[in-house]
Motif scaffolding. Structure first.
Motif, short mmCIF file in Angstrom:
data_model
loop_
_atom_site.label_atom_id
_atom_site.label_comp_id
_atom_site.label_asym_id
_atom_site.label_seq_id
_atom_site.Cartn_x
_atom_site.Cartn_y
_atom_site.Cartn_z
N GLU A 25 -12.94 -15.14 14.99
CA GLU A 25 -13.83 -14.20 14.30
C GLU A 25 -13.16 -12.84 14.14
N LEU A 26 -12.43 -12.40 15.16
CA LEU A 26 -11.72 -11.13 15.06
C LEU A 26 -10.68 -11.19 13.93
N LEU A 27 -9.93 -12.27 13.87
CA LEU A 27 -8.92 -12.41 12.83
C LEU A 27 -9.55 -12.36 11.43
N ALA A 28 -10.65 -13.06 11.26
CA ALA A 28 -11.32 -13.08 9.96
C ALA A 28 -11.86 -11.70 9.60
N TYR A 29 -12.49 -11.04 10.54
CA TYR A 29 -13.05 -9.72 10.29
C TYR A 29 -11.95 -8.71 9.99
N ALA A 30 -10.91 -8.70 10.81
CA ALA A 30 -9.81 -7.76 10.62
C ALA A 30 -9.11 -8.00 9.29
N ALA A 31 -8.97 -9.25 8.88
CA ALA A 31 -8.34 -9.56 7.60
C ALA A 31 -9.14 -8.95 6.45
N GLY A 32 -10.44 -9.06 6.53
CA GLY A 32 -11.28 -8.45 5.49
C GLY A 32 -11.13 -6.95 5.44
N GLN A 33 -11.02 -6.32 6.59
CA GLN A 33 -10.86 -4.87 6.64
C GLN A 33 -9.49 -4.45 6.12
N GLU A 34 -8.47 -5.23 6.44
CA GLU A 34 -7.13 -4.91 5.94
C GLU A 34 -7.08 -5.03 4.41
N ALA A 35 -7.76 -6.03 3.86
CA ALA A 35 -7.80 -6.20 2.40
C ALA A 35 -8.47 -4.98 1.75
N LEU A 36 -9.54 -4.48 2.36
CA LEU A 36 -10.19 -3.28 1.84
C LEU A 36 -9.26 -2.07 1.91
N ALA A 37 -8.50 -1.97 3.00
CA ALA A 37 -7.58 -0.84 3.16
C ALA A 37 -6.50 -0.87 2.08
N VAL A 38 -5.97 -2.05 1.80
CA VAL A 38 -4.95 -2.17 0.74
C VAL A 38 -5.52 -1.65 -0.58
N ASP A 39 -6.70 -2.10 -0.92
CA ASP A 39 -7.33 -1.70 -2.18
C ASP A 39 -7.59 -0.19 -2.20
N CYS A 40 -8.15 0.31 -1.13
CA CYS A 40 -8.49 1.73 -1.07
C CYS A 40 -7.25 2.60 -1.15
N TYR A 41 -6.22 2.30 -0.37
CA TYR A 41 -5.02 3.13 -0.36
C TYR A 41 -4.28 3.06 -1.69
N THR A 42 -4.34 1.92 -2.36
CA THR A 42 -3.73 1.80 -3.68
C THR A 42 -4.44 2.72 -4.67
N GLN A 43 -5.76 2.74 -4.60
CA GLN A 43 -6.53 3.63 -5.48
C GLN A 43 -6.31 5.10 -5.12
N PHE A 44 -6.19 5.40 -3.82
CA PHE A 44 -5.92 6.78 -3.42
C PHE A 44 -4.57 7.22 -3.96
N ALA A 45 -3.58 6.35 -3.93
CA ALA A 45 -2.25 6.70 -4.46
C ALA A 45 -2.35 7.07 -5.93
N ALA A 46 -3.14 6.32 -6.67
CA ALA A 46 -3.31 6.61 -8.09
C ALA A 46 -3.97 7.96 -8.32
N ALA A 47 -4.79 8.40 -7.36
CA ALA A 47 -5.49 9.68 -7.49
C ALA A 47 -4.67 10.86 -6.99
N CYS A 48 -3.51 10.61 -6.41
CA CYS A 48 -2.72 11.67 -5.78
C CYS A 48 -1.43 11.99 -6.54
N THR A 49 -1.45 11.90 -7.83
CA THR A 49 -0.23 12.15 -8.60
C THR A 49 0.27 13.59 -8.43
N ALA A 50 -0.61 14.52 -8.15
CA ALA A 50 -0.20 15.92 -7.97
C ALA A 50 0.39 16.18 -6.59
N TYR A 51 0.33 15.21 -5.70
CA TYR A 51 0.85 15.36 -4.35
C TYR A 51 1.72 14.14 -4.05
N PRO A 52 2.97 14.14 -4.54
CA PRO A 52 3.84 12.96 -4.44
C PRO A 52 4.05 12.45 -3.01
N GLU A 53 4.07 13.35 -2.03
CA GLU A 53 4.25 12.90 -0.64
C GLU A 53 3.08 12.02 -0.21
N ALA A 54 1.87 12.43 -0.53
CA ALA A 54 0.69 11.63 -0.19
C ALA A 54 0.68 10.33 -0.98
#
Length: 151
Positions: free
Chosen positions: A98-127
Motif C-alpha cells: 500500500e505504501l508503494l502504491a500510494y507513494a507512486a501516485g504522489q511521485e507521479a503528481l510531483a513530476v507533473d507539478c514540477y514540470t508545469q512549475f518549470a514552464a512557469a519559471c522562464t524568468a528565473y532560469p535557475e528555478a
C-alpha cells in the motif's frame, strides 16, 4: 495536474518546499514503521533524496518568501496537490504494498507539478532548471516504486 496556478518563481518554490516537506514526513513515518526488511532500503533512499530536494528548493527560495497571508494561501494549495487524504494517506501504511502504491501516485503528481512549475519559471532560469531536474528525479522515484510493486 490539480490546477495550481503560480504567478512567480517564488510561489512555485514555496509550494515545492511544502510538497517536499510532506514527502519527507511520509518517508520518515514509513521508516519508523518498516525499519528493516526489503522495503527499508528503498524508504531510506527516497527519504534522503526528498530531503535533498527540500534543501535545494529552500536554498533557491531564500529571499523570496511570500507575505504571511499569501504563504497561507500557497500552503493550502500545496496541501491540495499532494497527500490530499492527509499525511497518513488513508491506508498507505497498512502494508508495504500500500505504501508503494500510494507513494507512486504522489511521485507521479510531483513530476507533473514540477514540470508545469518549470514552464512557469522562464524568468528565473535557475528555478526552471531545478524544477526540470527534480521532476526527472521524481520520475526516477516513480520508476523505482513501480518496479518494487512488481516484485
Amino acid at each position: 495536474m490539480l490546477g495550481v496556478a503560480v504567478k512567480t518563481a517564488g510561489d512555485a518554490l514555496y509550494i515545492a518546499c511544502e510538497m517536499e516537506k510532506r514527502a519527507v514526513k511520509l518517508y520518515e513515518r514509513a521508516a519508523l514503521i518498516w525499519p528493516d526488511g526489503p522495503i527499508a532500503a528503498a524508504i531510506g533512499d527516497m527519504l534522503s533524496q526528498e530531503r535533498e530536494h527540500l534543501r535545494r528548493f529552500t536554498h533557491m527560495l531564500s529571499g523570496r518568501v511570500p507575505e504571511h497571508a499569501e504563504a497561507l494561501v500557497l500552503s493550502a494549495r500545496a496541501a491540495g496537490i499532494l497527500f490530499d487524504e492527509g499525511l497518513g494517506g488513508e491506508g498507505a501504511f497498512a502494508s508495504p504494498a500500500e505504501l508503494l502504491a500510494y507513494a507512486a501516485g504522489q511521485e507521479a503528481l510531483a513530476v507533473d507539478c514540477y514540470t508545469q512549475f518549470a514552464a512557469a519559471c522562464t524568468a528565473y532560469p535557475e528555478a526552471q532548471a531545478a524544477f526540470l531536474a527534480i521532476a526527472q528525479e521524481e520520475g526516477q522515484h516513480l520508476a523505482t516504486l513501480k518496479k518494487a510493486q512488481n516484485k
